[in-house]
Enzyme design. Structure first.
Site, PDB file in Angstrom:
ATOM      1  N   HIS A 151      -2.721  -2.973  -6.225  1.00  0.00           N
ATOM      2  CA  HIS A 151      -3.129  -2.637  -4.848  1.00  0.00           C
ATOM      3  C   HIS A 151      -4.644  -2.806  -4.684  1.00  0.00           C
ATOM      4  O   HIS A 151      -5.429  -2.055  -5.259  1.00  0.00           O
ATOM      5  CB  HIS A 151      -2.696  -1.195  -4.520  1.00  0.00           C
ATOM      6  CG  HIS A 151      -2.996  -0.797  -3.114  1.00  0.00           C
ATOM      7  ND1 HIS A 151      -3.362   0.470  -2.753  1.00  0.00           N
ATOM      8  CD2 HIS A 151      -3.001  -1.523  -1.970  1.00  0.00           C
ATOM      9  CE1 HIS A 151      -3.562   0.519  -1.449  1.00  0.00           C
ATOM     10  NE2 HIS A 151      -3.363  -0.683  -0.954  1.00  0.00           N
ATOM     11  N   ASN A 158      -4.280   6.232  -0.987  1.00  0.00           N
ATOM     12  CA  ASN A 158      -3.675   6.595   0.300  1.00  0.00           C
ATOM     13  C   ASN A 158      -3.089   8.004   0.288  1.00  0.00           C
ATOM     14  O   ASN A 158      -2.979   8.638   1.333  1.00  0.00           O
ATOM     15  CB  ASN A 158      -2.638   5.558   0.727  1.00  0.00           C
ATOM     16  CG  ASN A 158      -3.316   4.329   1.304  1.00  0.00           C
ATOM     17  OD1 ASN A 158      -4.424   4.421   1.842  1.00  0.00           O
ATOM     18  ND2 ASN A 158      -2.686   3.177   1.194  1.00  0.00           N
ATOM     19  N   SER A 174       0.825  -1.209   0.000  1.00  0.00           N
ATOM     20  CA  SER A 174       0.000   0.000   0.000  1.00  0.00           C
ATOM     21  C   SER A 174       0.857   1.257   0.000  1.00  0.00           C
ATOM     22  O   SER A 174       0.360   2.327  -0.309  1.00  0.00           O
ATOM     23  CB  SER A 174      -0.912   0.014   1.218  1.00  0.00           C
ATOM     24  OG  SER A 174      -0.145  -0.137   2.389  1.00  0.00           O
ATOM     25  N   GLU A 219      -5.688  -0.494  -7.738  1.00  0.00           N
ATOM     26  CA  GLU A 219      -4.739   0.469  -8.299  1.00  0.00           C
ATOM     27  C   GLU A 219      -3.660  -0.333  -9.027  1.00  0.00           C
ATOM     28  O   GLU A 219      -3.026  -1.210  -8.422  1.00  0.00           O
ATOM     29  CB  GLU A 219      -4.109   1.311  -7.187  1.00  0.00           C
ATOM     30  CG  GLU A 219      -5.100   2.265  -6.542  1.00  0.00           C
ATOM     31  CD  GLU A 219      -4.492   3.112  -5.432  1.00  0.00           C
ATOM     32  OE1 GLU A 219      -4.720   4.331  -5.431  1.00  0.00           O
ATOM     33  OE2 GLU A 219      -3.798   2.551  -4.555  1.00  0.00           O
TER      34      GLU A 219
HETATM   35  N1  3HC Z   1     -17.316 -11.430   1.948  1.00  0.00           N
HETATM   36  C1  3HC Z   1     -18.639 -11.528   1.714  1.00  0.00           C
HETATM   37  N2  3HC Z   1     -19.529 -10.731   2.322  1.00  0.00           N
HETATM   38  C2  3HC Z   1     -19.060  -9.819   3.201  1.00  0.00           C
HETATM   39  C3  3HC Z   1     -17.690  -9.676   3.485  1.00  0.00           C
HETATM   40  C4  3HC Z   1     -16.796 -10.520   2.812  1.00  0.00           C
HETATM   41  N3  3HC Z   1     -15.478 -10.478   3.001  1.00  0.00           N
HETATM   42  N4  3HC Z   1     -17.542  -8.675   4.404  1.00  0.00           N
HETATM   43  C5  3HC Z   1     -18.760  -8.217   4.688  1.00  0.00           C
HETATM   44  N5  3HC Z   1     -19.682  -8.900   3.954  1.00  0.00           N
HETATM   45  C6  3HC Z   1     -21.116  -8.727   3.950  1.00  0.00           C
HETATM   46  C7  3HC Z   1     -21.670  -8.641   5.350  1.00  0.00           C
HETATM   47  O1  3HC Z   1     -21.833  -9.916   5.901  1.00  0.00           O
HETATM   48  C8  3HC Z   1     -22.984  -7.942   5.116  1.00  0.00           C
HETATM   49  O2  3HC Z   1     -23.965  -8.876   4.672  1.00  0.00           O
HETATM   50  P1  3HC Z   1     -25.517  -8.701   5.086  1.00  0.00           P
HETATM   51  O3  3HC Z   1     -25.972  -7.487   4.340  1.00  0.00           O
HETATM   52  O4  3HC Z   1     -26.143  -9.951   4.598  1.00  0.00           O
HETATM   53  O5  3HC Z   1     -25.532  -8.549   6.567  1.00  0.00           O
HETATM   54  C9  3HC Z   1     -22.680  -7.002   3.938  1.00  0.00           C
HETATM   55  O6  3HC Z   1     -21.452  -7.480   3.355  1.00  0.00           O
HETATM   56  C10 3HC Z   1     -22.489  -5.579   4.379  1.00  0.00           C
HETATM   57  O7  3HC Z   1     -21.576  -5.553   5.441  1.00  0.00           O
HETATM   58  P2  3HC Z   1     -21.875  -4.828   6.816  1.00  0.00           P
HETATM   59  O8  3HC Z   1     -23.339  -4.873   7.130  1.00  0.00           O
HETATM   60  O9  3HC Z   1     -20.928  -5.359   7.826  1.00  0.00           O
HETATM   61  O10 3HC Z   1     -21.468  -3.329   6.667  1.00  0.00           O
HETATM   62  P3  3HC Z   1     -21.512  -2.278   5.483  1.00  0.00           P
HETATM   63  O11 3HC Z   1     -22.817  -2.215   4.793  1.00  0.00           O
HETATM   64  O12 3HC Z   1     -20.965  -1.053   6.114  1.00  0.00           O
HETATM   65  O13 3HC Z   1     -20.463  -2.763   4.388  1.00  0.00           O
HETATM   66  C11 3HC Z   1     -18.141  -2.378   3.902  1.00  0.00           C
HETATM   67  C12 3HC Z   1     -19.186  -3.134   4.744  1.00  0.00           C
HETATM   68  C13 3HC Z   1     -18.239  -2.797   2.439  1.00  0.00           C
HETATM   69  C14 3HC Z   1     -16.798  -2.788   4.467  1.00  0.00           C
HETATM   70  C15 3HC Z   1     -18.393  -0.837   3.991  1.00  0.00           C
HETATM   71  O14 3HC Z   1     -18.525  -0.454   5.328  1.00  0.00           O
HETATM   72  C16 3HC Z   1     -17.274  -0.030   3.378  1.00  0.00           C
HETATM   73  O15 3HC Z   1     -17.211   0.133   2.191  1.00  0.00           O
HETATM   74  N6  3HC Z   1     -16.397   0.507   4.256  1.00  0.00           N
HETATM   75  C17 3HC Z   1     -15.219   1.235   3.840  1.00  0.00           C
HETATM   76  C18 3HC Z   1     -14.115   0.265   3.548  1.00  0.00           C
HETATM   77  C19 3HC Z   1     -12.916   0.948   2.998  1.00  0.00           C
HETATM   78  O16 3HC Z   1     -12.825   2.149   2.879  1.00  0.00           O
HETATM   79  N7  3HC Z   1     -11.939   0.120   2.657  1.00  0.00           N
HETATM   80  C20 3HC Z   1     -10.686   0.586   2.148  1.00  0.00           C
HETATM   81  C21 3HC Z   1      -9.744   0.723   3.288  1.00  0.00           C
HETATM   82  S1  3HC Z   1      -8.231   1.431   2.769  1.00  0.00           S
HETATM   83  C22 3HC Z   1      -7.371   0.145   2.164  1.00  0.00           C
HETATM   84  O17 3HC Z   1      -7.765  -0.997   2.187  1.00  0.00           O
HETATM   85  C23 3HC Z   1      -6.059   0.506   1.605  1.00  0.00           C
HETATM   86  C24 3HC Z   1      -4.935   0.017   2.448  1.00  0.00           C
HETATM   87  O18 3HC Z   1      -3.758   0.316   1.756  1.00  0.00           O
HETATM   88  C25 3HC Z   1      -4.892   0.679   3.790  1.00  0.00           C
END
Ligand code: 3HC
Length: 293
Positions: free
Chosen positions: A139, A189, A118, A151
């Site tokens: 990424h 990032n 990252s 990315e």
């Molecule tokens: N596989 C399958 N299903 C999954 C899953 C997975 N790995 N993870 C979660 N789900 C499912 C959940 O079980 C849930 O199902 P349901 O509707 O039947 O209950 C559904 O997806 C939605 O999950 P949640 O209810 O827990 O919560 P959200 O609606 O908030 O969605 C999220 C979760 C997609 C993670 C959303 O919150 C999101 O987009 N968050 C931001 C994440 C983000 O910004 N990520 C990037 C981080 S930065 C990065 O990675 C870069 C690195 O370099 C740091």
């Protein structure tokens, strides 16, 4: 350039997610880990995730059909037939260098090497290999099975053919690729990290409570998570490491870790994975703001 066999190095959160999406897209995937226990843990996560998708009808094949294309191994020789290697091991330059040197010993001459780093310079990772023109960054974002973005990162040595093959590969994974250059933090990032650090600084300066700052960005900007929830989700140790690399590169205050972040990392409060960060996850379904912050 035909990509059929995918080698994934590391079966942690990112590696297992990458292996899952590649197998779901029809590729034959071999995942390398140091120990069988890490493979077992990663594969349990993949099974859970595929079961969830099957329940929702968002995958067309049965989970067992997808799982049949996935193989875990602790022997690097099993990756020899891979057309592309995606490395997702610990963010540590000497460890990654060691891995690339070992992979160069088994990989086909025309295989592509990709890193999921990252923030580490892709060029620095590429420098120890015998294939600078066939080395790129891919990424992915956490959680990999849900996040659509990849990315695709080129260095000054990456060939046009390899870069476009990587873009096409990301598209086959049903991700949306964006093209970027090897600049620390790439696109996401570069923009996300100063925002997250500013949220901590705003809290330190008394602008609002942790919950109010989270709600403000969630409800005021339509972000799926507020900054503190996202910091805990990504891992404060990971964020701290990224800020360190980015500050080293740019020497700009906006990439410098605020004292509170440093102290939380020193205390072992890494967020969700340790049960405590800006929120306390003693009851994971109902996190509450951590005391004494
Ligand atoms: N596989 C399958 N299903 C999954 C899953 C997975 N790995 N993870 C979660 N789900 C499912 C959940 O079980 C849930 O199902 P349901 O509707 O039947 O209950 C559904 O997806 C939605 O999950 P949640 O209810 O827990 O919560 P959200 O609606 O908030 O969605 C999220 C979760 C997609 C993670 C959303 O919150 C999101 O987009 N968050 C931001 C994440 C983000 O910004 N990520 C990037 C981080 S930065 C990065 O990675 C870069 C690195 O370099 C740091």
């Amino acid at each position: 350039m035909q990509i059929k066999n995918v080698g994934v190095i590391g079966c942690g959160l990112m590696g297992s997610g990458i292996a899952q999406v590649a197998a779901t897209a029809g590729f034959h995937v071999t995942v390398l880990e140091a120990e069988q226990a890490f493979l077992d843990k990663g594969f349990r996560g993949i099974e859970r995730s595929l079961a969830k998708f099957a329940e929702k009808g968002t995958i067309t094949e049965k989970p067992e059909t997808i799982l049949a294309r996935l193989k875990g191994t602790t022997s690097i020789d099993d990756l020899a037939g891979s057309d592309i290697f995606i490395e997702a091991i610990v963010e540590n330059v000497p460890e990654k260098h060691k891995m690339y040197i070992a992979l160069d010993g088994v990989a086909k001459k025309d295989a592509i090497f990709a890193t999921n780093t990252s923030s580490i310079s892709v060029t620095e990772l590429m420098a120890v290999t015998r294939r600078p023109e066939r080395f790129i960054g891919l990424h992915f974002f956490n959680p990999v099975p849900l996040m659509k973005l990849v990315e695709v990162v080129r260095t000054i040595a990456t060939s046009e053919e390899v870069f476009e093959a990587a873009v096409a590969f990301a598209t086959k994974l049903e991700k949306v690729p964006v093209r970027t250059t090897d600049s620390s933090g790439f696109i996401v990032n570069r923009l996300l990290v100063p925002y997250l650090l500013d949220a901590i600084r705003a809290y330190e300066e008394g602008v609002g409570s942790i919950e109010d700052i989270d709600n403000a960005m969630k409800l005021g900007c339509g972000y799926p998570m507020g900054p503190f929830t996202l910091l805990d989700f990504v891992g404060l140790d990971t964020c701290y490491y990224i800020t360190h690399v980015m500050f080293e590169e740019f020497k700009e205050k906006r990439f410098a870790a605020p004292p509170l972040l440093k102290r939380m990392v020193m205390a072992g409060w890494y967020g969700r994975k340790t049960g405590k960060g800006f929120y306390d996850y003693a009851d994971p379904a109902k996190p509450v703001v951590s005391k004494n912050l």
